[in-house]
Design a protein around this motif. Sequence first.
Motif, mmCIF file in Angstrom:
data_model
loop_
_atom_site.group_PDB
_atom_site.id
_atom_site.type_symbol
_atom_site.label_atom_id
_atom_site.label_comp_id
_atom_site.label_asym_id
_atom_site.label_seq_id
_atom_site.Cartn_x
_atom_site.Cartn_y
_atom_site.Cartn_z
ATOM 1 N N ILE A 35 61.781 -1.907 -14.695
ATOM 2 C CA ILE A 35 61.820 -3.349 -14.967
ATOM 3 C C ILE A 35 61.998 -4.074 -13.642
ATOM 4 O O ILE A 35 62.925 -3.755 -12.881
ATOM 5 N N VAL A 36 61.079 -5.003 -13.344
ATOM 6 C CA VAL A 36 61.204 -5.774 -12.109
ATOM 7 C C VAL A 36 61.379 -7.254 -12.445
ATOM 8 O O VAL A 36 60.865 -7.745 -13.444
ATOM 9 N N ASP A 37 62.109 -7.925 -11.571
ATOM 10 C CA ASP A 37 62.304 -9.362 -11.717
ATOM 11 C C ASP A 37 62.501 -9.914 -10.314
ATOM 12 O O ASP A 37 63.270 -9.346 -9.527
ATOM 13 N N GLN A 38 61.784 -10.969 -9.993
ATOM 14 C CA GLN A 38 61.888 -11.631 -8.688
ATOM 15 C C GLN A 38 61.790 -10.638 -7.527
ATOM 16 O O GLN A 38 62.596 -10.662 -6.597
ATOM 17 N N GLY A 39 60.803 -9.740 -7.614
ATOM 18 C CA GLY A 39 60.515 -8.850 -6.491
ATOM 19 C C GLY A 39 61.460 -7.688 -6.312
ATOM 20 O O GLY A 39 61.366 -6.955 -5.334
ATOM 21 N N LYS A 40 62.386 -7.527 -7.286
ATOM 22 C CA LYS A 40 63.355 -6.433 -7.147
ATOM 23 C C LYS A 40 63.426 -5.624 -8.445
ATOM 24 O O LYS A 40 63.139 -6.156 -9.523
ATOM 25 N N ILE A 41 63.857 -4.361 -8.297
ATOM 26 C CA ILE A 41 63.985 -3.522 -9.492
ATOM 27 C C ILE A 41 65.283 -3.856 -10.208
ATOM 28 O O ILE A 41 66.356 -3.916 -9.595
ATOM 29 N N VAL A 42 65.159 -4.078 -11.503
ATOM 30 C CA VAL A 42 66.338 -4.334 -12.317
ATOM 31 C C VAL A 42 66.919 -2.991 -12.751
ATOM 32 O O VAL A 42 68.112 -2.739 -12.636
ATOM 33 N N THR A 43 66.053 -2.103 -13.235
ATOM 34 C CA THR A 43 66.486 -0.771 -13.654
ATOM 35 C C THR A 43 65.259 0.111 -13.908
ATOM 36 O O THR A 43 64.178 -0.412 -14.148
ATOM 37 N N ILE A 44 65.458 1.430 -13.832
ATOM 38 C CA ILE A 44 64.376 2.382 -14.138
ATOM 39 C C ILE A 44 64.940 3.495 -14.999
ATOM 40 O O ILE A 44 65.982 4.064 -14.650
ATOM 41 N N ASP A 45 64.275 3.803 -16.084
ATOM 42 C CA ASP A 45 64.670 4.975 -16.893
ATOM 43 C C ASP A 45 63.689 5.145 -18.040
ATOM 44 O O ASP A 45 62.730 4.378 -18.155
ATOM 45 N N GLU A 83 63.591 -5.436 -24.713
ATOM 46 C CA GLU A 83 63.862 -6.853 -24.499
ATOM 47 C C GLU A 83 65.375 -7.090 -24.355
ATOM 48 O O GLU A 83 65.814 -7.843 -23.494
ATOM 49 N N ASP A 84 66.149 -6.396 -25.198
ATOM 50 C CA ASP A 84 67.611 -6.509 -25.093
ATOM 51 C C ASP A 84 68.091 -5.954 -23.755
ATOM 52 O O ASP A 84 69.052 -6.447 -23.182
ATOM 53 N N VAL A 85 67.397 -4.901 -23.277
ATOM 54 C CA VAL A 85 67.773 -4.316 -21.986
ATOM 55 C C VAL A 85 67.563 -5.362 -20.892
ATOM 56 O O VAL A 85 68.425 -5.571 -20.042
ATOM 57 N N PHE A 86 66.417 -6.028 -20.935
ATOM 58 C CA PHE A 86 66.117 -7.046 -19.916
ATOM 59 C C PHE A 86 67.178 -8.148 -19.937
ATOM 60 O O PHE A 86 67.716 -8.528 -18.902
ATOM 61 N N ILE A 87 67.501 -8.608 -21.133
ATOM 62 C CA ILE A 87 68.499 -9.679 -21.257
ATOM 63 C C ILE A 87 69.853 -9.184 -20.741
ATOM 64 O O ILE A 87 70.538 -9.876 -19.990
ATOM 65 N N ALA A 88 70.207 -7.941 -21.111
ATOM 66 C CA ALA A 88 71.504 -7.400 -20.691
ATOM 67 C C ALA A 88 71.593 -7.285 -19.172
ATOM 68 O O ALA A 88 72.626 -7.565 -18.574
ATOM 69 N N PHE A 89 70.494 -6.889 -18.527
ATOM 70 C CA PHE A 89 70.528 -6.677 -17.073
ATOM 71 C C PHE A 89 70.384 -7.962 -16.275
ATOM 72 O O PHE A 89 70.915 -8.069 -15.185
ATOM 73 N N THR A 90 69.595 -8.910 -16.782
ATOM 74 C CA THR A 90 69.305 -10.098 -15.966
ATOM 75 C C THR A 90 70.036 -11.346 -16.466
ATOM 76 O O THR A 90 70.100 -12.342 -15.755
ATOM 77 N N GLY A 91 70.524 -11.279 -17.682
ATOM 78 C CA GLY A 91 71.157 -12.464 -18.263
ATOM 79 C C GLY A 91 70.146 -13.521 -18.640
ATOM 80 O O GLY A 91 70.497 -14.642 -18.987
#
Length: 309
Positions: free
Chosen positions: A201-211, A296-304
Motif C-alpha cells: 500500500i502506497v500513499d504520498q510516495g511512501k510505503i504504508v505497509t506490505i504483506d 480498505e479498513d487496513v488503509f484507514i487504520a494505517f493512514t487515518g
Amino acid sequence: MSILEVKHLQKSFGTIRAVEDISFSVHAGEIFTIIGPNGAGKTTTLEMIEGLVPPDHGEIYFGELNWDKNSKTIKKMIGVQPQSSAMFDLLTPEENLNLFATFYDKSRPTEEILKLINLTEHRNNHVKKLSGGQRQRLAIGLAMISDPDIIFLDEPTTGLDPQARRNIWDIILQLKELGKTTILTTHYMEEAEKLSDRVCIVDQGKIVTIDTPSALIEQLTKEREVRLSFIDGEDVAEEANNFSKNLESVIRTEREEMSLKLWTTNPEDTLFHLFAFTKEKNFQVEQVSIREMSLEDVFIAFTGKEWRD
Ligand code: ATP
C-alpha cells in the motif's frame, strides 16, 4: 526467491515528490500489487522499475542484474503492458500480436496468446472496434508476447465495468498458473484483495505497509462490526442498545433509528447474549450482519484517511 528488489527509490518532478522512499522485493511467481490513491506514485514507481524513467536515487535489481549494466537481458525478462495508444487501431488483434512478436528474439505463439486473453473470436476485427475491456486484454497479450518472466500491468482494469474487470482478473490468475511474476497497480481494494499474493500500500510516495492481504487484515484490531435492525421501532432498538453497552465484549455502540451497530471483540458471545435478551423481551430482529474487515479498513487504520477509488 526474490526476482526483483528495489531499494529506496526516489523521484521528483520539479517540486513534486512523486516517489519519496519506496523499497520492496518481489518473489518469483507471485502477484505483487501496488495499491494507492490517485497520485500516490504507483505509475512513477513502475516506470522506474521498467527502465522508462530514471530514478533520482535508489537501486533496482532483477536478481543480480541492473539497468546500468544489463539492460538488454532485463528487457528480455520483462513484459510491459503498452498504453492503448501504442496499439495499431487499423490492425486486428492477431496482426498486432504478430507485429509485436517481430520485435523480440523469442515469442509465445499468437494462437496461444489469443486464447489466453480470450480474443480468438475477435482475432480478425480491427482493434478500433474492440471494447475497452477487449483492448485491455489485448494489451496484456502484447505484454506476454515475448514470453517474459515478469509482467507489469499498470491499472489494467481502471474504467472497466465489473464484468470486464473480472475477465482481466481471470487472465492475471492464468499468468500465475503459467509461473509468471505479475506486478500490478490498481486503485481497487477489492481487486488487490482477490488477486494478490502480497500487497504494497502506497500513499504520498511512501510505503504504508506490505504483506499478504490476509495478514494485513489480521493485523487490525480483532474488533468486528455487527449490525442489527429491529422491526418494532426506535424504542426497541434503544433498549437493545442499552443492553449491549453493558456486555463485556462490546466496545462501543451506535444507534440510528431502528438500526444498531456494535463493535465487539467477540461477535459470537455478543450475539448469543443479545438474542437471549431479544427473545425474552419478544423483540423482532429483522437483519443481522457481521462486517468482514477488508484492505480498505487496513488503509484507514494505517493512514487515518478514508479510501476513495
Ligand atoms: P494515478 O493512480 O492517478 O495514476 P499514481 O499513483 O500512478 O496515480 P503517479 O502517476 O506516479 O501516481 O504520480 C505521482 C505524482 O507525480 C502525481 O502528483 C503526479 O501528478 C506527478 N507526476 C507524475 N509524472 C509526472 C511528470 N512526468 N511530470 C510532472 N509530474 C508528474
